[in-house]
Enzyme design. Structure first.
Site, mmCIF file in Angstrom:
data_model
loop_
_atom_site.group_PDB
_atom_site.id
_atom_site.type_symbol
_atom_site.label_atom_id
_atom_site.label_comp_id
_atom_site.label_asym_id
_atom_site.label_seq_id
_atom_site.Cartn_x
_atom_site.Cartn_y
_atom_site.Cartn_z
ATOM 1 N N GLU A 173 -19.874 -27.118 58.762
ATOM 2 C CA GLU A 173 -19.296 -27.951 60.023
ATOM 3 C C GLU A 173 -20.319 -27.695 61.285
ATOM 4 O OE1 GLU A 173 -15.443 -27.163 57.601
ATOM 5 O OE2 GLU A 173 -17.497 -26.019 57.959
ATOM 6 N N GLU A 190 -11.262 -23.165 52.742
ATOM 7 C CA GLU A 190 -10.323 -22.601 53.386
ATOM 8 C C GLU A 190 -8.967 -22.685 52.567
ATOM 9 O OE1 GLU A 190 -11.278 -23.910 58.056
ATOM 10 O OE2 GLU A 190 -10.748 -25.663 56.634
#
Length: 303
Positions: A134, A114
């Site tokens: 995730e 990110e």
């Protein structure tokens, strides 16, 4: 070199280098590291000589993301607080007033990916790997990954990475547009320096406004986007950089022409020629007034 927790930084050649400094854990960020990174960015942004901020990792990884062990059994409120921190730091990176470069030298996963997505430019070495694991832990990315990834690589590819946890290698990342280019390990630092040198040629105000306009371009309709562009273009002239830039180009062009007449080598390159073509099409550069601009009323061009 300054250090704060798992973050280290230094200023070299006009660039602020930020290192994720926990190589024994693939530079995974422990709780509290987001605040350390925030303080680091504040320190670098306040220094006038810093024309770009570069993110990289110590050892053989870029950043394996946030450590999640403390989230086991966390309440929704505690999880929300952690996610909000992650979003705040990636937004901070995306909105820095100077350009940002991700120098991805290994694994970039979770928050590490990110951070890469939030940067303006990205280089990767052949060993770089990108993923959002995730989903396999029963959660989703929380630092802007579900929003920025699709904007760069498209919905189909973003779905593949987010819904399956696919690990993408450096070559695929470049082909998809996740990074700009793949370079050898030994070339990474020199290529970053080349980019910093090019970025340093731009006015700091113009670089920030160009970043801001590009970042908003995907959120605004074309009418509002062009209005933002108009206001940003006008604001550039409040800095005085356009006057200095055009004057510098005129002087450099005169010097090159004099060298050509005298048989000497010509200086300059394609970037300089391109920069000046807009205001030299008539055969001569306009005079630049170095004084304070006068207040003018905006006229109706189509009255």
């Amino acid at each position: 070199m300054e250090e704060r927790g798992s973050i280290a930084w230094e200023v070299v050649g006009g660039a602020g280098w930020v290192y994720f400094n926990r190589p024994e854990r693939l530079n995974a960020l422990p709780p509290g590291s987001v605040r350390d990174l925030w303080a680091c960015l504040n320190a670098l942004e306040s220094r006038g000589e810093v024309r770009a901020v570069v993110f990289s990792g110590r050892g053989e990884a870029f950043c394996a993301g946030m450590e999640l062990s403390d989230l086991e059994g966390a309440t929704p409120l505690a999880a929300r607080r952690r996610a909000r921190e992650a979003q705040m730091i990636t937004n901070r990176i995306a909105e820095l007033t100077v350009p940002t470069i991700a120098a991805v030298n290994g694994v970039a996963m979770g928050l590490g990916l990110e951070i890469c997505l939030a940067c303006d430019l990205a280089l990767a070495t052949p060993s770089a790997r990108f993923a959002f694991p995730e989903i396999r832990l029963g959660m989703i990315p929380s630092g802007g990954g579900t929003q920025r990834l699709a904007r760069l690589v498209g919905l189909r590819r973003a779905r593949e990475m987010l819904l399956t946890g696919r690990v993408v290698n450096a070559e695929t990342a470049a082909a998809w547009g996740l990074v700009n280019k793949v370079v050898g390990d030994e070339e990474l630092e020199s290529r970053v320096r080349e980019w910093v040198d090019k970025l340093s040629q731009g006015g700091r105000t113009a670089l920030y406004l160009a970043k801001r306009s590009l970042n908003r371009s995907l959120d605004l309709d074309i009418t509002h986007g062009m209005e933002l562009e108009l206001e940003s273009f006008s604001t550039c002239f409040a800095s005085g950089d356009p006057a200095r830039g055009m004057r510098r180009f005129t002087e450099e062009r005169a010097s090159r022409e004099a060298s050509a007449v005298g048989g000497g080598p010509e200086a300059g390159g394609e970037e300089q020629e391109a920069a000046g073509v807009a205001f030299t099409a008539s055969g001569s550069a306009p005079e630049v007034d170095s004084g304070e601009p006068e207040e003018e009323e905006e006229e109706d061009l189509f009255e």
